[in-house]
Design an enzyme around this catalytic site. Sequence first.
Site, PDB file in Angstrom:
ATOM      1  N   HIS A  94     -35.786  25.264  31.533  1.00 60.65           N
ATOM      2  CA  HIS A  94     -34.994  24.037  31.385  1.00 60.65           C
ATOM      3  C   HIS A  94     -35.543  22.930  32.289  1.00 60.65           C
ATOM      4  O   HIS A  94     -35.593  21.767  31.891  1.00 60.65           O
ATOM      5  CB  HIS A  94     -33.530  24.318  31.723  1.00 60.65           C
ATOM      6  CG  HIS A  94     -32.794  25.066  30.667  1.00 60.65           C
ATOM      7  ND1 HIS A  94     -32.966  26.409  30.439  1.00 60.65           N
ATOM      8  CD2 HIS A  94     -31.865  24.646  29.748  1.00 60.65           C
ATOM      9  CE1 HIS A  94     -32.176  26.806  29.446  1.00 60.65           C
ATOM     10  NE2 HIS A  94     -31.514  25.762  29.007  1.00 60.65           N
ATOM     11  N   HIS A 146     -31.124  30.470  38.193  1.00 61.72           N
ATOM     12  CA  HIS A 146     -32.477  30.454  38.716  1.00 61.72           C
ATOM     13  C   HIS A 146     -32.438  30.356  40.231  1.00 61.72           C
ATOM     14  O   HIS A 146     -31.465  29.867  40.818  1.00 61.72           O
ATOM     15  CB  HIS A 146     -33.284  29.260  38.176  1.00 61.72           C
ATOM     16  CG  HIS A 146     -33.732  29.423  36.761  1.00 61.72           C
ATOM     17  ND1 HIS A 146     -34.759  30.255  36.383  1.00 61.72           N
ATOM     18  CD2 HIS A 146     -33.278  28.850  35.618  1.00 61.72           C
ATOM     19  CE1 HIS A 146     -34.925  30.191  35.074  1.00 61.72           C
ATOM     20  NE2 HIS A 146     -34.034  29.355  34.584  1.00 61.72           N
TER      21      HIS A 146
END
Length: 221
Positions: A94, A146
């Site tokens: 992303h 993440h």
Amino acid sequence: FGWRMPVWLYECSKQISTFTFGMLLVLDATELGKYTIGRLRPHFMAVCQPILTDGTTCNDLSNRHRYIENYVCAGNGYRIEDVRQSRLSFPSGHSSIAFYVTVYLAIYLHYRLTWRGSKLLRHFLQFILLMLGWFTALSRVMDNWHHWSDVLVGILLGIVGAVIMTRCVAKLHKDGRMCNLKLSLPRAPTTTTLQEVISTPPPYTLNTMNGFSNQQYCTKM
């Protein structure tokens, strides 16, 4: 195919194809890193729910401070796809795609939005784009999806991809200089030229009686 394409449609299709091509390259580089490194996501333990070969789990006191290699994911309440995705943390996809899109568009606006009164508007739009990419990157850490290092590498990957595509493939800096070209030729002073008196005319202004043929005269003129 033998039909005429309008200039604006040609330029639009060229920019869209270049933009899409670069995004696919950044996506491929991101996926290569994910499947090569295979770093565990921060929520890996909750999704995998590992069970060791002896039947114990990581919550048992005997397994604390141990480096465990052989285990099986129970994954109660999760799909196999969720367990597989929990191993693909590095780098952040992303973040890389978001910064590629926003940086590419910011650079595009810098060279294409050339209206004299649009300077502040251009910078404001560039700021909004970069903040959208920055918020997307922060949300990956905030959602515990993440690690911060995954996001950082994803950001760098997206920025490098956008700069390479805009400068080496799309070559927006060259097109921008051509579009913004302002001819400011220095004006030569005419005082000397107007007051100058030529005592002897140039040879090519003489007629053929002074030694020049008609062909040479026409060539000089």
